[in-house]
Design a protein around this motif. Structure first.
Motif, PDB file in Angstrom:
ATOM      1  N   LEU A  19      57.777  38.024  15.222  1.00 40.35           N
ATOM      2  CA  LEU A  19      56.436  38.538  15.434  1.00 40.35           C
ATOM      3  C   LEU A  19      56.363  39.971  14.933  1.00 40.35           C
ATOM      4  O   LEU A  19      57.339  40.714  15.022  1.00 40.35           O
ATOM      5  N   ARG A  20      55.213  40.346  14.415  1.00 43.68           N
ATOM      6  CA  ARG A  20      54.971  41.739  14.061  1.00 43.68           C
ATOM      7  C   ARG A  20      54.002  42.336  15.077  1.00 43.68           C
ATOM      8  O   ARG A  20      52.973  41.729  15.393  1.00 43.68           O
ATOM      9  N   LEU A  21      54.346  43.486  15.608  1.00 43.79           N
ATOM     10  CA  LEU A  21      53.509  44.147  16.614  1.00 43.79           C
ATOM     11  C   LEU A  21      53.149  45.548  16.148  1.00 43.79           C
ATOM     12  O   LEU A  21      54.011  46.330  15.761  1.00 43.79           O
ATOM     13  N   ASP A  22      51.858  45.847  16.216  1.00 40.79           N
ATOM     14  CA  ASP A  22      51.373  47.190  15.930  1.00 40.79           C
ATOM     15  C   ASP A  22      50.456  47.613  17.073  1.00 40.79           C
ATOM     16  O   ASP A  22      49.520  46.881  17.420  1.00 40.79           O
ATOM     17  N   SER A  54      49.617  33.686  11.537  1.00 36.68           N
ATOM     18  CA  SER A  54      48.532  33.774  12.509  1.00 36.68           C
ATOM     19  C   SER A  54      48.573  35.172  13.104  1.00 36.68           C
ATOM     20  O   SER A  54      49.559  35.898  12.947  1.00 36.68           O
ATOM     21  N   GLY A  55      47.502  35.549  13.797  1.00 41.84           N
ATOM     22  CA  GLY A  55      47.490  36.879  14.381  1.00 41.84           C
ATOM     23  C   GLY A  55      46.394  37.039  15.406  1.00 41.84           C
ATOM     24  O   GLY A  55      45.402  36.304  15.395  1.00 41.84           O
ATOM     25  N   VAL A  56      46.586  37.997  16.308  1.00 42.28           N
ATOM     26  CA  VAL A  56      45.579  38.296  17.323  1.00 42.28           C
ATOM     27  C   VAL A  56      45.336  39.802  17.347  1.00 42.28           C
ATOM     28  O   VAL A  56      46.229  40.596  17.053  1.00 42.28           O
ATOM     29  N   VAL A  57      44.112  40.174  17.689  1.00 37.83           N
ATOM     30  CA  VAL A  57      43.750  41.576  17.871  1.00 37.83           C
ATOM     31  C   VAL A  57      43.323  41.761  19.320  1.00 37.83           C
ATOM     32  O   VAL A  57      42.479  41.021  19.831  1.00 37.83           O
ATOM     33  N   ALA A  67      45.902  46.731  19.820  1.00 32.33           N
ATOM     34  CA  ALA A  67      47.179  46.079  19.534  1.00 32.33           C
ATOM     35  C   ALA A  67      46.952  44.857  18.651  1.00 32.33           C
ATOM     36  O   ALA A  67      45.989  44.106  18.850  1.00 32.33           O
ATOM     37  N   THR A  68      47.835  44.674  17.696  1.00 29.39           N
ATOM     38  CA  THR A  68      47.805  43.503  16.824  1.00 29.39           C
ATOM     39  C   THR A  68      49.162  42.819  16.888  1.00 29.39           C
ATOM     40  O   THR A  68      50.196  43.470  16.700  1.00 29.39           O
ATOM     41  N   ILE A  69      49.158  41.522  17.178  1.00 30.04           N
ATOM     42  CA  ILE A  69      50.388  40.727  17.196  1.00 30.04           C
ATOM     43  C   ILE A  69      50.226  39.618  16.168  1.00 30.04           C
ATOM     44  O   ILE A  69      49.239  38.874  16.199  1.00 30.04           O
ATOM     45  N   SER A  70      51.198  39.495  15.265  1.00 26.72           N
ATOM     46  CA  SER A  70      51.102  38.517  14.188  1.00 26.72           C
ATOM     47  C   SER A  70      52.394  37.719  14.069  1.00 26.72           C
ATOM     48  O   SER A  70      53.474  38.235  14.340  1.00 26.72           O
ATOM     49  N   ALA A  71      52.253  36.460  13.655  1.00 28.30           N
ATOM     50  CA  ALA A  71      53.415  35.631  13.347  1.00 28.30           C
ATOM     51  C   ALA A  71      53.849  35.940  11.913  1.00 28.30           C
ATOM     52  O   ALA A  71      53.132  35.624  10.961  1.00 28.30           O
TER      53      ALA A  71
END
Length: 217
Positions: A19-22, A54-57, A67-71
């Motif tokens: 996962l990528r987290l910003d 995929s990703g969520v904001v 925060a943004t979490i992405s696969a």
């Protein structure tokens, strides 16, 4: 974005990849709405360009962060914003957590600085406390991530409501578990040098690719 035929979703699981987290902070509350718009545009663009699956904001309740979490779809590398899933704890005992578009659930994201060489002990800290919080009303899931460079741990969780989540901090057994874990693990080993800032979020946007089984239906 493609017509998915299902609510867009982000899957968190040990076998679901990195996962990528910003987490981006803004100086003033009025700076948050334009940051939300930029984050949504960037996440959709990364999906289109094949950088993520995929990703969520998530919009911070404090109005001071997004925060943004992405696969992650790229190769695994050591980086401060890429994370391996270490623990998935679902109330329904599923092996994956899902953040789905339209979900009313409340979300939180805690980022912890981890002392050098103490990644295993950091995971053990969360493993000790999760059994206590999962017994509380409204609990949905708790996920522990470790950055691929070993410097940060992240606790991503879901509750049915913000009130349910905040109520855990009034439960003596939960507070005792937090205190015991910190006394035993953290001071002796220097695992978590400082406490994180608790970040509470609303789900604003989810982007996803079509699932093969659904696209073929």
């Amino acid at each position: 974005m493609p017509d998915l035929g299902h609510p867009a979703r982000l899957t968190i699981g040990k076998d679901a990849g990195l996962l990528r987290l910003d987490v981006v902070q803004v100086p003033q509350p009025h700076d948050q709405p334009p940051l939300v718009r930029r984050s949504i545009a960037a996440t959709d663009r990364d999906l289109t360009e094949g950088l993520i699956k995929s990703g969520v904001v998530l919009r911070g309740h404090s109005k001071r962060d997004v925060a943004t979490i992405s696969a992650w779809a790229g190769e695994p590398v050591a980086a401060p914003d890429l994370y391996q899933v270490e623990i998935v704890d679902q109330l329904d005992k599923s092996v994956q957590s899902v953040i789905e578009g339209g979900s009313p659930e409340f979300h939180f994201v805690n980022v912890f600085l981890v002392a050098d060489g103490k990644q295993k002990e950091a995971v053990e800290y969360f493993a000790h406390t999760i059994p206590y919080v999962r017994k509380q009303p409204g609990y949905v899931s708790n996920n522990v991530l470790m950055s691929t460079d070993g410097r940060h741990a992240v606790n991503v969780g879901q509750y049915e409501s913000r009130q349910d989540f905040l109520a855990i901090f009034r439960q003596p057994d939960v507070l005792a578990a937090f205190g015991k874990a910190r006394r035993i693990v953290c001071p002796l080993l220097g695992v978590l040098p400082r406490s994180p800032r608790l970040r509470l979020h609303d789900l604003i946007h989810v982007t996803d690719l079509p699932h093969p089984s659904l696209a073929e239906a």
